[in-house]
Motif scaffolding. Sequence first.
Motif, PDB file in Angstrom:
ATOM      1  N   VAL A  70      15.701  12.439  -1.944  1.00  0.00           N
ATOM      2  CA  VAL A  70      17.139  12.456  -2.769  1.00  0.00           C
ATOM      3  C   VAL A  70      17.875  13.741  -2.224  1.00  0.00           C
ATOM      4  O   VAL A  70      17.113  14.463  -1.871  1.00  0.00           O
ATOM      5  N   PRO A  71      19.074  13.510  -2.320  1.00  0.00           N
ATOM      6  CA  PRO A  71      19.600  15.007  -1.878  1.00  0.00           C
ATOM      7  C   PRO A  71      19.195  16.282  -2.999  1.00  0.00           C
ATOM      8  O   PRO A  71      19.068  15.881  -4.020  1.00  0.00           O
ATOM      9  N   ALA A  72      18.966  17.312  -2.392  1.00  0.00           N
ATOM     10  CA  ALA A  72      18.303  18.445  -3.234  1.00  0.00           C
ATOM     11  C   ALA A  72      19.345  19.155  -3.842  1.00  0.00           C
ATOM     12  O   ALA A  72      20.773  18.925  -3.324  1.00  0.00           O
TER      13      ALA A  72
ATOM     14  N   ASP B 178       0.920  -1.028   0.043  1.00  0.00           N
ATOM     15  CA  ASP B 178       0.262   0.041   0.160  1.00  0.00           C
ATOM     16  C   ASP B 178       0.787   1.254   0.036  1.00  0.00           C
ATOM     17  O   ASP B 178       0.249   2.360  -0.475  1.00  0.00           O
ATOM     18  N   ARG B 179       2.095   1.190   0.678  1.00  0.00           N
ATOM     19  CA  ARG B 179       2.867   2.313   0.787  1.00  0.00           C
ATOM     20  C   ARG B 179       4.447   2.025   0.483  1.00  0.00           C
ATOM     21  O   ARG B 179       4.796   0.915   1.061  1.00  0.00           O
ATOM     22  N   VAL B 180       5.089   2.641  -0.193  1.00  0.00           N
ATOM     23  CA  VAL B 180       6.640   2.409  -0.380  1.00  0.00           C
ATOM     24  C   VAL B 180       7.418   3.556  -0.332  1.00  0.00           C
ATOM     25  O   VAL B 180       7.066   4.772  -0.605  1.00  0.00           O
ATOM     26  N   ILE B 181       8.596   3.527   0.450  1.00  0.00           N
ATOM     27  CA  ILE B 181       9.458   4.549   0.530  1.00  0.00           C
ATOM     28  C   ILE B 181      10.546   4.126  -0.041  1.00  0.00           C
ATOM     29  O   ILE B 181      11.092   2.870   0.051  1.00  0.00           O
ATOM     30  N   VAL B 182      11.377   5.176  -0.736  1.00  0.00           N
ATOM     31  CA  VAL B 182      12.601   4.853  -1.308  1.00  0.00           C
ATOM     32  C   VAL B 182      13.600   6.055  -0.683  1.00  0.00           C
ATOM     33  O   VAL B 182      13.391   7.116  -1.363  1.00  0.00           O
ATOM     34  N   SER B 183      14.303   5.892   0.118  1.00  0.00           N
ATOM     35  CA  SER B 183      14.922   7.225   0.881  1.00  0.00           C
ATOM     36  C   SER B 183      16.626   7.197   0.530  1.00  0.00           C
ATOM     37  O   SER B 183      16.871   6.257   1.107  1.00  0.00           O
ATOM     38  N   GLU B 184      16.733   8.121  -0.201  1.00  0.00           N
ATOM     39  CA  GLU B 184      18.525   8.485  -0.265  1.00  0.00           C
ATOM     40  C   GLU B 184      19.077   6.926  -1.044  1.00  0.00           C
ATOM     41  O   GLU B 184      20.174   6.609  -0.670  1.00  0.00           O
ATOM     42  N   VAL B 185      18.227   6.511  -2.218  1.00  0.00           N
ATOM     43  CA  VAL B 185      18.861   5.406  -2.959  1.00  0.00           C
ATOM     44  C   VAL B 185      19.024   5.731  -4.201  1.00  0.00           C
ATOM     45  O   VAL B 185      19.999   5.399  -4.735  1.00  0.00           O
TER      46      VAL B 185
ATOM     47  N   ARG C 156      13.095  25.435   2.341  1.00  0.00           N
ATOM     48  CA  ARG C 156      12.695  25.494   0.794  1.00  0.00           C
ATOM     49  C   ARG C 156      14.240  25.655   0.241  1.00  0.00           C
ATOM     50  O   ARG C 156      14.591  25.054  -0.819  1.00  0.00           O
ATOM     51  N   PRO C 157      14.820  26.757   0.694  1.00  0.00           N
ATOM     52  CA  PRO C 157      16.259  27.052  -0.076  1.00  0.00           C
ATOM     53  C   PRO C 157      17.488  26.050   0.232  1.00  0.00           C
ATOM     54  O   PRO C 157      18.220  25.762  -0.789  1.00  0.00           O
ATOM     55  N   LEU C 158      17.555  25.688   1.536  1.00  0.00           N
ATOM     56  CA  LEU C 158      18.784  24.886   1.928  1.00  0.00           C
ATOM     57  C   LEU C 158      18.454  23.496   2.328  1.00  0.00           C
ATOM     58  O   LEU C 158      19.243  22.722   2.856  1.00  0.00           O
ATOM     59  N   GLY C 159      17.287  22.993   2.319  1.00  0.00           N
ATOM     60  CA  GLY C 159      16.756  21.571   2.743  1.00  0.00           C
ATOM     61  C   GLY C 159      17.614  20.630   2.255  1.00  0.00           C
ATOM     62  O   GLY C 159      17.920  20.609   0.972  1.00  0.00           O
ATOM     63  N   LYS C 160      18.558  19.684   2.750  1.00  0.00           N
ATOM     64  CA  LYS C 160      19.498  18.785   2.222  1.00  0.00           C
ATOM     65  C   LYS C 160      18.641  17.873   1.527  1.00  0.00           C
ATOM     66  O   LYS C 160      19.484  17.398   0.567  1.00  0.00           O
ATOM     67  N   SER C 161      17.456  17.560   1.889  1.00  0.00           N
ATOM     68  CA  SER C 161      16.618  16.348   1.324  1.00  0.00           C
ATOM     69  C   SER C 161      15.292  16.970   0.263  1.00  0.00           C
ATOM     70  O   SER C 161      14.580  17.572   0.931  1.00  0.00           O
ATOM     71  N   LEU C 162      15.467  16.319  -0.703  1.00  0.00           N
ATOM     72  CA  LEU C 162      14.088  16.695  -1.770  1.00  0.00           C
ATOM     73  C   LEU C 162      13.133  15.462  -1.419  1.00  0.00           C
ATOM     74  O   LEU C 162      13.685  14.416  -1.791  1.00  0.00           O
ATOM     75  N   VAL C 163      11.925  15.648  -0.946  1.00  0.00           N
ATOM     76  CA  VAL C 163      11.051  14.584  -1.020  1.00  0.00           C
ATOM     77  C   VAL C 163       9.995  14.784  -2.202  1.00  0.00           C
ATOM     78  O   VAL C 163       9.080  15.625  -1.977  1.00  0.00           O
ATOM     79  N   ALA C 164       9.582  13.600  -2.718  1.00  0.00           N
ATOM     80  CA  ALA C 164       8.760  13.629  -3.755  1.00  0.00           C
ATOM     81  C   ALA C 164       7.779  12.558  -3.788  1.00  0.00           C
ATOM     82  O   ALA C 164       8.032  11.384  -3.124  1.00  0.00           O
TER      83      ALA C 164
END
Length: 250
Positions: A128-130, A93-100, A230-238
């Motif tokens: 992923v890294p932003a 039902d839910r899947v995460i793929v984090s920093e892969v 928003r400007p400096l967040g290390k991680s981008l989450v989609a």
Amino acid sequence: MESDIMLTVDFDRLDVRAGHRYLDIGAGLGRHSYEAARRGAHVVALDYDPDALPEMAGMLGAMAEVGESPEGTGAIVMRGNALTLPFPDASFDRVIVSEVLEHIADDAGVLAEIRRVLRPDGRMAATVPAWLPEKICWWLSAEYHAPLVEGGHLRIYTEPMLNERIGAAGLRPDGTARTHALHSPYWWLRCLAGPTNDTNEVVEAYHKLLVWDMVKAPWITRTAESLLARPLGKSLVAYAGLPAESGRAR
């Protein structure tokens, strides 16, 4: 309760609920799997590194023993390859793929596998890294990224690029977020000192600040994180979903 500060994915936005079948690809230290277990999901924590598995298995077992995860929920920790997930179609039902994704040449193949194992009307989150923080890391240190380092970063994602690749896999992107702004300066300092240098006093001092922030969550650092995300967040989450009308065989 796991501090939200430690989580990259917003579990309310991902809408993880009791009874969901949840897959954590690249589970690492297990922080997202632990939160899913606390919410009553049936967790599968998958990582390619066998050294990461025993600690995760022990922690998930301990959570069940002390009642930190609801009775009747299950957790499996296993080694696996993100390009050949060992599960039938429409399993989760839910899947995460984090920093892969930034580590794998065939990132489209990983996203295709996520679509395959995701149930219609399911949701996924990819982190992923932003772009800007990552670009600075690459500029500061050649040692930080591939091909010089095994397991290094192969590409830098922009937000449109990540959403385009998710959409090309047959998933429907529905928003992004940025998080961990206070972690970006830490990685810049590490790059300046050398990514494998664990004895630099400035890096150690900043790491202590991050730990203090995670433990105490003071208003000053939480406010800074909110303003700078928003400007400096290390991680981008989609975030994305698989429409119920996808028409896949179940």
